[in-house]
Design an enzyme around this catalytic site. Structure first.
Site, PDB file in Angstrom:
ATOM      1  N   LYS A 274       0.842  -1.189   0.000  1.00  0.00           N
ATOM      2  CA  LYS A 274       0.000   0.000   0.000  1.00  0.00           C
ATOM      3  C   LYS A 274       0.883   1.247   0.000  1.00  0.00           C
ATOM      4  O   LYS A 274       1.803   1.359   0.799  1.00  0.00           O
ATOM      5  CB  LYS A 274      -0.917  -0.016   1.226  1.00  0.00           C
ATOM      6  CG  LYS A 274      -2.148   0.856   1.099  1.00  0.00           C
ATOM      7  CD  LYS A 274      -3.116   0.590   2.242  1.00  0.00           C
ATOM      8  CE  LYS A 274      -4.383   1.419   2.070  1.00  0.00           C
ATOM      9  NZ  LYS A 274      -5.354   1.184   3.153  1.00  0.00           N
ATOM     10  N   GLU A 359     -20.011  -4.834  10.145  1.00  0.00           N
ATOM     11  CA  GLU A 359     -20.926  -4.062  10.985  1.00  0.00           C
ATOM     12  C   GLU A 359     -22.024  -4.931  11.599  1.00  0.00           C
ATOM     13  O   GLU A 359     -22.452  -4.689  12.740  1.00  0.00           O
ATOM     14  CB  GLU A 359     -21.555  -2.931  10.159  1.00  0.00           C
ATOM     15  CG  GLU A 359     -20.584  -1.861   9.718  1.00  0.00           C
ATOM     16  CD  GLU A 359     -19.812  -2.209   8.451  1.00  0.00           C
ATOM     17  OE1 GLU A 359     -18.924  -1.422   8.072  1.00  0.00           O
ATOM     18  OE2 GLU A 359     -20.099  -3.271   7.851  1.00  0.00           O
ATOM     19  N   ARG A 387     -26.027  -1.518   7.181  1.00  0.00           N
ATOM     20  CA  ARG A 387     -25.878  -2.968   7.081  1.00  0.00           C
ATOM     21  C   ARG A 387     -26.374  -3.696   8.325  1.00  0.00           C
ATOM     22  O   ARG A 387     -26.608  -4.897   8.286  1.00  0.00           O
ATOM     23  CB  ARG A 387     -24.408  -3.314   6.856  1.00  0.00           C
ATOM     24  CG  ARG A 387     -23.845  -2.791   5.546  1.00  0.00           C
ATOM     25  CD  ARG A 387     -22.401  -3.188   5.388  1.00  0.00           C
ATOM     26  NE  ARG A 387     -22.006  -3.079   3.992  1.00  0.00           N
ATOM     27  CZ  ARG A 387     -20.946  -3.680   3.472  1.00  0.00           C
ATOM     28  NH1 ARG A 387     -20.185  -4.442   4.222  1.00  0.00           N
ATOM     29  NH2 ARG A 387     -20.647  -3.545   2.201  1.00  0.00           N
TER      30      ARG A 387
END
Length: 614
Positions: A274, A359, A387
């Site tokens: 990354k 979640e 969600r």
């Protein structure tokens, strides 16, 4: 600005040069506009390799999540517009089919790509069409259960489909990586696969052959499991391939070509770094995951934040409360710094839980904590809290458990656009029995309301607050469920949250016009306390309510319903909200103006209500 032609025929050397050019282009653009830098720098070679193998105008490339799509956008005719990235009227920071046929679908939430890609592959087969489907997901998406639901079915589907796992976090032993890559490459070459199928048919033709096949297969699986990190995916039904160096564009292109020829589901495991190629982002990828404009030389922000945010105040307040009460635990879903919980995590590591992009799990876990005597506080962005609706009803509300949900990024969030605005939480939270929702208008009110939610209220409680800081209002009037901030006789102005400051300014302007406006502020918006606003409406007969949410299911509709039920005849009304559709990306001031929620628009709407009410 030059656009890029098809990459299908470029050489490996040209591809390598192109990757360097693209990396510099992304750094240059994001340094000006802000955006998701580190994830895009990590996916440069992978995106170039994908465009060498696939025709994304016909083949379907599904991102998960879409913030790693900047290189893809540059390569598909949008290079000349990259300076408008995430700006009002410019190109979006996520895939958007309305922008280009090369964007297969909206992709702003994680863990969805495999399910979506499988649906596309099934549609292709059912319709007898000819195109390829590939899903590109980051390893963070594998912390979400939906990813495994998709993988489980895709692996058993036999559909030709390539799933690329962009892994910038998993640990793979270096000494085994080369062996695994070599064996995986050999196993996915078309001649090998054809030979494997012929061998299987021959061995299954006779009973002794079937017995021998099973014995050899068990031996092979034992050896393979000892050296290849792929048993989970192969058990799901995938042809596993990797790990592959995600910054070797030549090797990536070769492996993708092999994978695209397999008549079945393939999982290509790619190792990336990354922030690759930009020192500040490599050293601190979290800081450059989502960044504002910065100085390219050293990565320093061009506009350092000088004001305290609601997220930061939440984190400080929760940490202070937790020092006095060891029952308090904090939960986040892969948003530790974004929700302001970095300090809490350092101070109380055994009471802090980052569940990843899960979640639903977070809410169910909070239910278990609450059931057994802890006080869980789940900090979650409004758009991701969507969600958790089923768990909120089934696991929390039915048992009336005391858990606190701190709904960050409520309302308009700005540059990330449709997929990230927190405009729908009030509509679905309103349907949850026994839930109390508080809405601070200032930082001090957030601190007070958090204390109230944790220690004074019972059952499930949510606190809804925006991205960023205060808006012309810094008082603490959080005590009552609703309060009167300004008395008037001609017009009732009602609001909650940070639009309170705007409404006070509108009232001051109206006073200069000879209009006496009364300002009612809601501190609690579910269930909505209507007594104070109804008293005001009996006096003024006119209502203007501002609310940063969609109209359907909004507090404004509840006020009008309560007024009708009370027999109050209103001479003029206006509910100013974010409408019924989706709001694009842009700065928050621009979007408030677009929705008619800035000071100027609300002032003119108030004058209109006065004219119609005479």
């Amino acid at each position: 600005m030059n656009e890029y032609p098809s990459l299908r025929g470029i050489s490996d050397r040209q591809a390598e040069d192109l990757c360097q050019e693209l990396r510099e282009r992304v750094i240059d653009v994001v340094s000006q506009t802000g955006g998701h830098l580190a994830s895009n720098l990590g996916a440069v070679e992978l995106t170039v390799a994908l465009h060498r193998v696939y025709d994304t105008g016909r083949d379907r490339l599904v991102f998960d999540v879409g913030h790693q799509c900047y290189i893809h956008k540059i390569l598909t005719g949008r290079n000349g517009r990259m300076e408008t990235l995430r700006t009002f009227g410019g190109i979006a920071g996520f895939p958007k089919p309305a922008e280009s046929k090369h964007d297969a679908c909206i992709a702003g939430h994680a863990s969805t790509a495999v399910s979506t890609a499988l649906g596309m592959a099934i549609a292709r087969t059912r319709r007898g069409e000819d195109y390829r489907v590939v899903a590109l997901l980051g390893d963070g998406s594998l912390t979400g259960g939906l990813a495994y639901e998709g993988l489980s079915m895709a692996g058993q589907s036999s559909e030709p489909l390539v799933v690329i796992l962009n892994d910038n976090g998993m640990s793979i032993d270096a000494s085994m990586g080369g062996i695994a890559q070599h064996l995986a490459k050999q196993r996915l070459k078309p001649p090998y696969l054809r030979g494997k199928e012929i061998y299987r048919k021959i061995m299954h033709a006779t009973p002794p052959g079937r017995v021998l096949y099973r014995l050899i297969h068990k031996l092979k699986e034992g050896v393979k499991a000892s050296i290849l990190p792929c048993s989970m995916f192969e058990n799901m039904g995938f042809h596993y391939m990797g790990p592959v160096d995600g910054h070797d564009v030549k090797a990536l292109t070769r492996q993708l070509r092999y994978a695209s020829q397999v008549n079945g589901p393939v999982l290509l495991h790619v190792k990336t770094v990354k922030g690759k190629g930009y020192g500040p982002a490599e050293r601190n990828p979290d800081a450059f995951h989502g960044t504002g404009p910065f100085r390219k030389e050293d990565g320093a922000p061009l506009r350092p934040s000088q004001t305290e945010t609601f997220s930061a105040r939440f984190g400080k307040t929760l940490e202070a409360i937790a020092r006095e009460d060891d029952r308090i635990c904090a939960i986040t879903a892969a948003m530790t710094s974004g929700t302001g919980l970095g300090g809490f995590a350092e101070t109380f590591p055994r009471r802090f839980f980052d569940v990843g992009i899960a979640e639903e799990h977070a809410v169910s876990m909070a239910a278990g904590m609450a059931k057994q005597g802890l006080i869980p506080v789940f900090a979650v962005y409004s758009t991701f809290f969507q969600r958790s609706y089923d768990m909120l009803i089934h696991d929390i509300a039915i048992d009336s458990l005391h858990a606190v949900f701190c709904v960050d990024r409520a309302g308009l969030v700005g540059d990330d656009g449709e997929t990230h605005h927190g405009l729908f939480d009030l509509g679905f939270l309103k349907t949850v029995p026994g839930l109390t929702v508080l809405c601070p208008a200032s930082l001090d009110e957030l601190s007070s309301m958090l204390e109230t939610a944790v220690h004074k209220l019972t059952g499930p409680v949510a606190i809804r607050y925006p991205r960023g800081g205060e808006n012309h209002y810094s008082q603490d009037n959080s005590g009552p469920a609703a309060c009167l901030l300004r008395e008037g006789t001609d017009l009732t102005l009602a609001a909650f949250g940070t639009l309170t400051g705007t409404m006070l300014r509108v009232a001051a302007r109206l006073e200069q016009d000879g209009v006496s406006a009364e300002v009612v502020k809601f501190n609690q918006i579910i269930p909505l306390p209507t007594e104070l606003v109804l008293d005001s409406l009996r006096k003024t007969g006119r209502l203007l309510m501002a609310q940063e949410c969609v109209t359907m299911g909004s507090p404004g509709q509840d006020v009008l319903a309560a007024a009708a039920a009370a027999g109050i005849s209103l001479r003029g009304t206006a509910l100013c909200s974010c409408g019924e559709g989706f709001v694009p990306h842009g700065t928050i001031p621009q979007l408030r103006a677009l929705c008619g929620l800035d000071e100027e628009a609300l002032y003119h709407k108030a004058r209109e209500v006065m004219r119609h009410g005479n």
